[in-house]
Design an enzyme around this catalytic site. Sequence first.
Site, PDB file in Angstrom:
ATOM      1  N   ASP A 259      -6.985   6.701  -2.666  1.00 42.45           N
ATOM      2  CA  ASP A 259      -6.244   6.189  -1.515  1.00 42.45           C
ATOM      3  C   ASP A 259      -5.032   5.374  -1.967  1.00 42.45           C
ATOM      4  OD1 ASP A 259      -6.478   5.621   1.529  1.00 42.45           O
ATOM      5  OD2 ASP A 259      -6.149   3.633   0.667  1.00 42.45           O
TER       6      ASP A 259
ATOM      7  N   GLU B 149      -3.362  10.231  -3.333  1.00 42.65           N
ATOM      8  CA  GLU B 149      -2.552  10.125  -2.115  1.00 42.65           C
ATOM      9  C   GLU B 149      -1.262   9.419  -2.511  1.00 42.65           C
ATOM     10  OE1 GLU B 149      -2.365   8.223   2.366  1.00 42.65           O
ATOM     11  OE2 GLU B 149      -3.293   7.116   0.729  1.00 42.65           O
TER      12      GLU B 149
HETATM   13  C1  NOJ Z   1      -4.330   5.682   3.427  1.00 42.08           C
HETATM   14  C2  NOJ Z   1      -5.447   6.192   4.296  1.00 42.08           C
HETATM   15  O1  NOJ Z   1      -5.343   7.575   4.400  1.00 42.08           O
HETATM   16  C3  NOJ Z   1      -5.314   5.460   5.614  1.00 42.08           C
HETATM   17  O2  NOJ Z   1      -6.171   5.996   6.592  1.00 42.08           O
HETATM   18  C4  NOJ Z   1      -5.575   3.992   5.390  1.00 42.08           C
HETATM   19  O3  NOJ Z   1      -5.338   3.286   6.587  1.00 42.08           O
HETATM   20  C5  NOJ Z   1      -4.660   3.415   4.303  1.00 42.08           C
HETATM   21  N1  NOJ Z   1      -4.534   4.275   3.166  1.00 42.08           N
HETATM   22  C6  NOJ Z   1      -5.178   2.091   3.816  1.00 42.08           C
HETATM   23  O4  NOJ Z   1      -6.350   2.278   3.044  1.00 42.08           O
END
Ligand code: NOJ
Length: 519
Positions: free
Chosen positions: A199, A250
């Site tokens: 993430d 990500e």
């Molecule tokens: C990216 C995640 O996909 C999202 O859903 C989340 O709110 C943020 N990172 C914070 O962890």
Amino acid sequence: MTEPEPWWRDAVIYQVYPRSFADSDGDGVGDLGGVRAHLRHLADLGVDAIWMSPWYPSPMADAGYDVADFRDVDPVFGTLAEAETLVAEAHELGIRTIVDIVPNHVSSAHAWFREALADPDSPMRELFWFRPPSPDMPTDWVGEFGGTTWTRTPDGSWYLHLFTPEQPDLNWDHPVVKAEFEDILRFWFDRGVDGIRIDSAALLFKDRSLPPVVDGQPHPFHDRDELHDVYRAWRRVADSYPGERALIGEVWLPDASRFAKYLRPDELHAAFNFDFLGCAWDAELMRACIDRTLDAHRAVGAPTTWVLSNHDVTRHVTRYGRADTTFSFENNLDGTPVDLELGTRRARAAALLSLSLPGAAYVYQGEELGLWENEAIPPEQMQDPMYARRGHSRDGCRVPLPWSGDSPPFGFSTGSPWLPQPPEWKDLTVEAQAGDPSSMLALYTSAIALRPRSSPFSWTDLGAGVLAYCRGSSFACVLNLSSAPVPLPSFREVLIASNPLDGDLLPPDTAVWLRLSSS
Ligand code: NOJ
């Protein structure tokens, strides 16, 4: 004999958002029992892997991306033992499992933060970004959900959170933080998981001097060079396990060369392609985006990925049905009219595009059913913390799946779903689509079964407004993004068409997979 490609290079990876997949205990929130009960749906769809959005204990200030304990499962979802069973049952069906790790921050309910907060002199404060009491916030940084990034503690100190105050940022300069996450990776690899989704993978490190954000200067908390050593260390952990464990980042970065650095051979295996996700429905822009993607990945030998939707963005049936077909956090819920029929037609064509480009394809739960964004959730039912801070809500793409029946909760739960489902989804349930060869579900199922995997990619020029490419010498995909029908090239057989053809003409917003006569 040539070695088979590692699975993560060309897999179809299905994102399960556990809160909204299926509920087995009637509390209105999806859970692991629900996923286990529907594994057959995923096996029939033909996916290679599932990526489970966070299932850890969490106060759910950000739907589970506020993790209180990375080594357990929240009771709302089930138990750790059940997660292990799920991984094993998925393996029996030939499906790998990817878990979601959130290294930038923890929940304010995490033991480390509770200790740090309780005592201003606690050494645990070193694991976060605490700053001494002062009348002014340490910086004027704007958080990822909008608003300030600092919250004052009862003793007057400040702590940093790039997301909500319930998500304090970790101090990645600290060796204990680094060691902890390597251990968390091992914890899940030891339980048989096949990969980790990382993430906010381009956050984590901060400039210790906490400077302001200035255009043209290195960003104080985005894409800092120190990150790469962390991912090299994680790669060593992944590589120390048998069975090709994968790290998938990500990484939201506009600069393709900075993005590609995360994918060097000793770092992450893959990263999500948000450039493609945000691209307008336009042949020239799409082609430029695909070329940019292929070039950037080729340079580091990494597999490309193709992503149309996820739990953070407006569902693509809705995006493609609007006048502005791009994605940004600003253009949701702005009241723009949506032509769902057009959006669905384009989404069908986009499925044939993303499933035939070289590399791995991601399917967000419900896109195989053609679900659209629920833009009619009443404000008082909005749960997303982004809504209060930024006026944008991600709830519309997180609505529980429709499985069966004619009215909500559509077999999702015996209780009341945590977000309302549109009654019109009665035509989009798995039950309604099963056995209908013209359904979105049938399109995804056949496309996943027939998709070209490793054959080389090459463009073919069929004129303005058309994307056409071959995979090897016997497969072609042609996608008409123009407003007029276009003639198809000569072919031996139509493998799949996203909508009916008009003789030898390909109608607008339609894609076709062809077997060519030349082989
Ligand atoms: C990216 C995640 O996909 C999202 O859903 C989340 O709110 C943020 N990172 C914070 O962890």
